[in-house]
Design a protein around this motif. Structure first.
Motif, short mmCIF file in Angstrom:
data_model
loop_
_atom_site.label_atom_id
_atom_site.label_comp_id
_atom_site.label_asym_id
_atom_site.label_seq_id
_atom_site.Cartn_x
_atom_site.Cartn_y
_atom_site.Cartn_z
N THR A 132 67.44 16.41 -23.51
CA THR A 132 67.16 17.55 -22.63
C THR A 132 67.18 18.86 -23.42
O THR A 132 66.31 19.72 -23.23
N THR A 133 68.15 19.01 -24.31
CA THR A 133 68.25 20.22 -25.13
C THR A 133 67.00 20.40 -25.99
O THR A 133 66.44 21.51 -26.08
N ALA A 134 66.55 19.30 -26.59
CA ALA A 134 65.36 19.38 -27.44
C ALA A 134 64.13 19.73 -26.62
O ALA A 134 63.31 20.57 -27.02
N GLY A 141 59.31 27.42 -26.60
CA GLY A 141 58.42 27.86 -27.66
C GLY A 141 58.68 27.32 -29.05
O GLY A 141 57.91 27.60 -29.98
N VAL A 142 59.75 26.54 -29.24
CA VAL A 142 60.01 25.97 -30.56
C VAL A 142 59.01 24.83 -30.80
O VAL A 142 58.89 23.94 -29.95
N PRO A 143 58.29 24.82 -31.91
CA PRO A 143 57.29 23.76 -32.16
C PRO A 143 57.94 22.37 -32.18
O PRO A 143 59.03 22.19 -32.73
N GLU A 144 57.26 21.40 -31.61
CA GLU A 144 57.80 20.03 -31.58
C GLU A 144 57.89 19.45 -32.99
O GLU A 144 58.65 18.52 -33.24
N THR A 145 57.11 20.00 -33.93
CA THR A 145 57.14 19.53 -35.31
C THR A 145 58.32 20.09 -36.10
O THR A 145 58.56 19.68 -37.23
N ASN A 146 59.04 21.04 -35.51
CA ASN A 146 60.21 21.61 -36.16
C ASN A 146 61.20 20.49 -36.51
O ASN A 146 61.51 19.63 -35.68
N SER A 147 61.73 20.48 -37.74
CA SER A 147 62.59 19.39 -38.18
C SER A 147 63.87 19.27 -37.35
O SER A 147 64.37 18.17 -37.10
N THR A 148 64.41 20.41 -36.91
CA THR A 148 65.62 20.37 -36.08
C THR A 148 65.32 19.68 -34.74
O THR A 148 66.12 18.86 -34.26
N ILE A 149 64.17 20.02 -34.16
CA ILE A 149 63.78 19.39 -32.91
C ILE A 149 63.55 17.89 -33.12
O ILE A 149 63.97 17.05 -32.30
N GLN A 150 62.90 17.54 -34.22
CA GLN A 150 62.67 16.12 -34.52
C GLN A 150 63.99 15.37 -34.66
O GLN A 150 64.12 14.23 -34.18
N LEU A 151 64.95 16.00 -35.31
CA LEU A 151 66.26 15.35 -35.46
C LEU A 151 66.97 15.21 -34.13
O LEU A 151 67.59 14.17 -33.84
#
Length: 456
Positions: A132-134, A141-151
């Motif tokens: 849910t947080t991700a 607005g944070v890109p889904e490709t962002n490494s933090t989001i991916q993690l």
């Protein structure tokens, strides 16, 4: 009355410590397995301050306490002299106890599944809220490709990739099997070295017996059946082997016997059995999403009373998310959670007694703000006065049917609430909101129209 006094009263009214066989708890219920249910005064327990309801299933008394359950459990545990009967998890660790034996086959299966899956619910919630947080960050607005989001998305998916191992841990506690050996044996189901053997369509056999190429990543029953067999074989070996051989040969022979059986017989049969159980709901949904949504939404709150919802979440929702990334079937119960809240609010508005008004309003808001933990308002208000609960079932059915028609889904096994919107976004989200709105308003109107008997 203090929590310690309440705990002492509960112990006294169940017949004292001598009548208690096991003590555990879950998110809202203190669970006491008693030797003789007739010695327990359920009516007096229900009248104790803070107790919302007592549910007797076999010889297990489930005392609904809501948000104070942790504190009361700790006080009960401190007052009990025999620490061996106190379990820190919401489980009944021995399937051979009277509480299970006195039930029918279906009830025994539900009790077993619920007992094993219940301790995993915190992990399911943690996994769901991480996802849910991700998803919320992506919406902002944070890109889904962002490494933090991916993690973060990967963190949220770990549960589904290793579900058999997590089930095995809980099952080992339930069946009193050796945890280390259990995790090693069940771990083969998701071990890459095992699954890679089937690359390029290779045919694998063990001593001439075919090993089925089956996906076990989100399975439940193979881990449960395998752990149960391990516990039985472990016990059998300990009874026949000399003492000096037990420390080495019991774990060795247990693993050597069960592992081949697991990958040739138990695993495939368990996967098939799980699919049969899940198909009861999925086939109905495939036949008619509206009918399935109406049925699931209408009976979900009844399933909560008997603890059956836990087994269904573990057997249907988790595998659906693991296999397709979404669950569109069981999530149709979502509007019924909102219906519990609106029924409580209707009681708060309709009631004349100020105490009832305050209690109904407080518990309703608590359910809304706690992430749809509805047991307090359900037992403390809606089920207590009966008519509001009937309205909840009707509103839940209507809301579920609308939700089913929209093909709404969830990407995480978390209850629908104000904090979990992001995992429900996508196809059908507007239909889900409409289902919650219509179902909730229907419940509110019916509850207000029918009224309650304030003398209860």
């Amino acid at each position: 009355m203090s929590k310690k006094e309440l705990a002492q009263q509960i112990i006294n009214e169940v017949g004292g410590e001598v009548n208690i066989n096991e003590i555990s708890h879950c998110m809202t219920r203190l669970r006491l397995t008693v030797n003789d249910q007739k010695s327990a005064n359920i009516e007096k327990i229900e009248k104790l301050p803070g107790v919302m309801k007592v549910i007797a299933i076999g010889d297990q008394l489930q005392i609904v306490l809501g948000g104070i359950v942790d504190e009361v459990f700790d006080e009960v545990a401190s007052l009990i002299e025999n620490n061996d009967i106190v379990s820190k998890e919401c489980v009944n660790e021995n399937i051979d106890e009277t509480v299970v034996e006195k039930q029918g086959i279906l009830n025994r299966l539900i009790t077993l599944l619920s007992g094993i899956i219940s301790p995993i619910i915190p992990a399911m919630m943690a996994s769901g809220f991480i996802t849910t947080t991700a998803r919320l960050a992506i919406i902002l607005g944070v890109p889904e490709t962002n490494s933090t989001i991916q993690l973060l998305l990967t963190f949220g998916d770990v549960l589904y990739g290793f579900f058999p191992i997590i089930i095995a841990w809980s099952a080992a506690r339930y069946f009193k099997a050796n945890a280390g050996v259990t995790l090693m044996v069940i771990g083969i189901l998701v071990y890459p070295g095992f699954t890679n053997l089937f690359n390029d369509g290779a045919s694998i056999s063990f001593l001439g017996i075919n090993v089925a190429n089956v996906y076990y990543g989100s399975s439940v029953l193979p881990a449960i059946f395998g752990t149960y067999l391990l516990a039985k074989i472990d016990n059998w070996l300990r009874n026949i082997l000399p003492s000096f051989m037990k420390s080495i040969f019991v774990p060795f022979l247990s693993a050597l016997i069960v592992t081949p059986l697991l990958i040739t017989i138990i695993g495939p049969i368990g996967v098939w059995g799980g699919k049969v159980f899940a198909s009861i709901f999925t086939k109905l949904y495939e036949f008619s999403p509206i009918l399935a949504g109406g049925l699931i939404g209408g009976i979900w709150q009844i399933l909560i009373i008997f603890g059956m919802h836990i087994a269904i979440l573990g057997m249907v929702t988790v595998p659906n998310i693991a296999a397709t990334g979404r669950d569109t079937v069981i999530m149709t119960h979502a509007p019924s959670l909102i219906c519990q809240v609106t029924a409580g609010l209707a009681v708060a508005l309709k009631a004349k007694d100020k105490g009832i008004k305050k209690n109904a309003f407080t518990l309703s808001i608590m359910a809304l703000l706690s992430g749809s933990v509805v047991e307090p308002v359900m037992y403390g208000v809606n089920l207590k006065y009966k008519k509001p609960f009937i309205a909840v079932c009707i509103g839940g059915a209507i809301g579920g049917a609308i939700t089913g028609a929209s093909f709404a889904g969830t990407t995480a096994a978390v209850a629908f609430g104000i904090y979990t919107f992001p995992v429900y976004f996508g196809q059908g989200f507007k239909g889900l909101l409409l289902g919650c709105l219509v179902g909730g308003l229907t419940t509110f109107a019916l509850t207000y129209a029918m009224g309650i008997d304030e003398r209860i």
